[in-house]
Enzyme design. Sequence first.
Site, PDB file in Angstrom:
ATOM      1  CG  ASN A 115      -1.845  -1.160   1.265  1.00 48.71           C
ATOM      2  OD1 ASN A 115      -2.382  -1.544   0.227  1.00 48.71           O
ATOM      3  ND2 ASN A 115      -2.048  -1.744   2.427  1.00 48.71           N
ATOM      4  CG  HIS A 124     -10.635  -2.784   6.801  1.00 45.21           C
ATOM      5  ND1 HIS A 124     -10.101  -2.888   8.063  1.00 45.21           N
ATOM      6  CD2 HIS A 124      -9.738  -3.356   5.968  1.00 45.21           C
ATOM      7  CE1 HIS A 124      -8.928  -3.488   7.997  1.00 45.21           C
ATOM      8  NE2 HIS A 124      -8.675  -3.772   6.729  1.00 45.21           N
ATOM      9  CD  GLU A 175     -12.935   0.032   3.133  1.00 45.80           C
ATOM     10  OE1 GLU A 175     -12.084   0.096   2.224  1.00 45.80           O
ATOM     11  OE2 GLU A 175     -13.232  -1.028   3.686  1.00 45.80           O
ATOM     12  CB  SER A 202      -8.730  -2.052   1.167  1.00 47.24           C
ATOM     13  OG  SER A 202      -9.562  -2.935   1.885  1.00 47.24           O
ATOM     14  CG  ASP A 236     -11.382   3.246   6.702  1.00 45.90           C
ATOM     15  OD1 ASP A 236     -10.375   3.784   6.207  1.00 45.90           O
ATOM     16  OD2 ASP A 236     -11.337   2.201   7.370  1.00 45.90           O
ATOM     17  CG  HIS A 279      -6.759   1.627   0.801  1.00 43.61           C
ATOM     18  ND1 HIS A 279      -5.563   0.983   0.593  1.00 43.61           N
ATOM     19  CD2 HIS A 279      -7.410   0.914   1.745  1.00 43.61           C
ATOM     20  CE1 HIS A 279      -5.508  -0.092   1.364  1.00 43.61           C
ATOM     21  NE2 HIS A 279      -6.617  -0.149   2.072  1.00 43.61           N
ATOM     22  CE  LYS A 312      -4.571   0.921   4.815  1.00 43.36           C
ATOM     23  NZ  LYS A 312      -3.895  -0.261   5.332  1.00 43.36           N
TER      24      LYS A 312
HETATM   25  N1  PMP Z   1      -9.291   0.601   7.073  1.00 44.38           N
HETATM   26  C1  PMP Z   1      -9.038   0.113   5.848  1.00 44.38           C
HETATM   27  C2  PMP Z   1      -9.992   0.415   4.745  1.00 44.38           C
HETATM   28  C3  PMP Z   1      -7.889  -0.646   5.611  1.00 44.38           C
HETATM   29  O1  PMP Z   1      -7.636  -1.132   4.384  1.00 44.38           O
HETATM   30  C4  PMP Z   1      -7.003  -0.892   6.677  1.00 44.38           C
HETATM   31  C5  PMP Z   1      -5.717  -1.674   6.490  1.00 44.38           C
HETATM   32  N2  PMP Z   1      -5.756  -2.742   5.664  1.00 44.38           N
HETATM   33  C6  PMP Z   1      -7.324  -0.384   7.933  1.00 44.38           C
HETATM   34  C7  PMP Z   1      -8.464   0.368   8.100  1.00 44.38           C
HETATM   35  C8  PMP Z   1      -6.443  -0.651   9.113  1.00 44.38           C
HETATM   36  O2  PMP Z   1      -5.363   0.223   9.105  1.00 44.38           O
HETATM   37  P1  PMP Z   1      -3.987  -0.177   9.793  1.00 44.38           P
HETATM   38  O3  PMP Z   1      -3.262  -1.044   8.827  1.00 44.38           O
HETATM   39  O4  PMP Z   1      -3.315   1.118  10.074  1.00 44.38           O
HETATM   40  O5  PMP Z   1      -4.338  -0.919  11.042  1.00 44.38           O
END
Ligand code: PMP
Length: 351
Positions: free
Chosen positions: A31, A108, A149, A153, A178, A181, A212
């Site tokens: 990422n 997520h 989101e 992701s 969220d 990304h 990311k």
């Molecule tokens: N939200 C989303 C949409 C994600 O893709 C991710 C990580 N894959 C997270 C939250 C979690 O973030 P972190 O890796 O900082 O724990």
Amino acid sequence: MKFQRKLQDRIEKGSLRSLLSFDDHIDFWSNDYLGLAKIPHALEMTGSTGSRLISGNSKVVEDVEKQVAAHFQSPAALIFNSGYDANLGLFSSIPQKGDTIIYDEWVHASVRDGIRLSFASFFSFRHNDLEDLRKKLQKAQGSIFVAVESLYSMDGDIAPLAEINALCKEFGALLIVDEAHSGGVFGKEGRGLCDQLGISQEVFIRLFTFGKAYGAHGAAVCCSDEVRQYLVNFARSFIYTTALPEAMYVHLLAQIEQSKSELLLGKLQANISHFVKSIQSTLSDVNSPIQVIEFTDLESCKSKAQLLQQSGFAVKAILPPTVPAGSQRLRICIHAFNTEEEMDQLILLLQ
Ligand code: PMP
């Protein structure tokens, strides 16, 4: 025992997760969209010695939070140790018994886990489906929270955020976006998709993760002063954990500065366009750094991933249960530092 049977079941279904690592492979899986994680930094690393509410806080940390809030044009920001912690903390603590959380079915896992810890009622709406969201909003009770989101992701597609925001306004629901990304990738100076759409000030909470595009660690909940104060008091994943080292706060702020580079953002978008134009068959949004190629069966997906890995490309097959059964896929991440030759070679192998 039951847990052993579950593991055996995964082995039999061919969907066992295992840890992979590559040394010199060409990166199409991380990422690290802007390549900022790859720049070596001489951080003077010291332990934070405690949680933020005890010895893990400092003027420096609070100052970083103020600057992060200013960057994202938010009244306040609270930094958690990770995006996972942030989602867990905010969804488990803010919606109360009698309230309703409505979430996109593909949101997520960290949001889902936070919701499971909440005493509020909850149900999902079909992915990016505004009509279904409206139906669910009509059924909701108490204070209503909608969780989405901005850029998904595992699918690389973009939420119709402006329309979702308008629906939330119509029903008096509070929108939580969220931006894990899309932070550092979309919007002016990488301030995310809400910024790009001009709705940042209407959204209840925006979440940015620093692991990311920013190439660091941690996550910021961008919110009002009141919500920040509430989280400091009630978000258990903030309260009951040792803070990040102070150097990491300083580092993530420096990374935000680097991420504002027009050059890097331009290079990333040019690479995404090149990839999308050349492959012409991904499910993802044309502007997305996450491009997804779906396979009808598990074995062909796994063997394509293996072929790519043996040819020197770091690419990951995403299998159920991370994605719904039957929608196994290769998730290809495009970066500012990938070259056109690398992308062309990858595309040749994909055909
Ligand atoms: N939200 C989303 C949409 C994600 O893709 C991710 C990580 N894959 C997270 C939250 C979690 O973030 P972190 O890796 O900082 O724990």
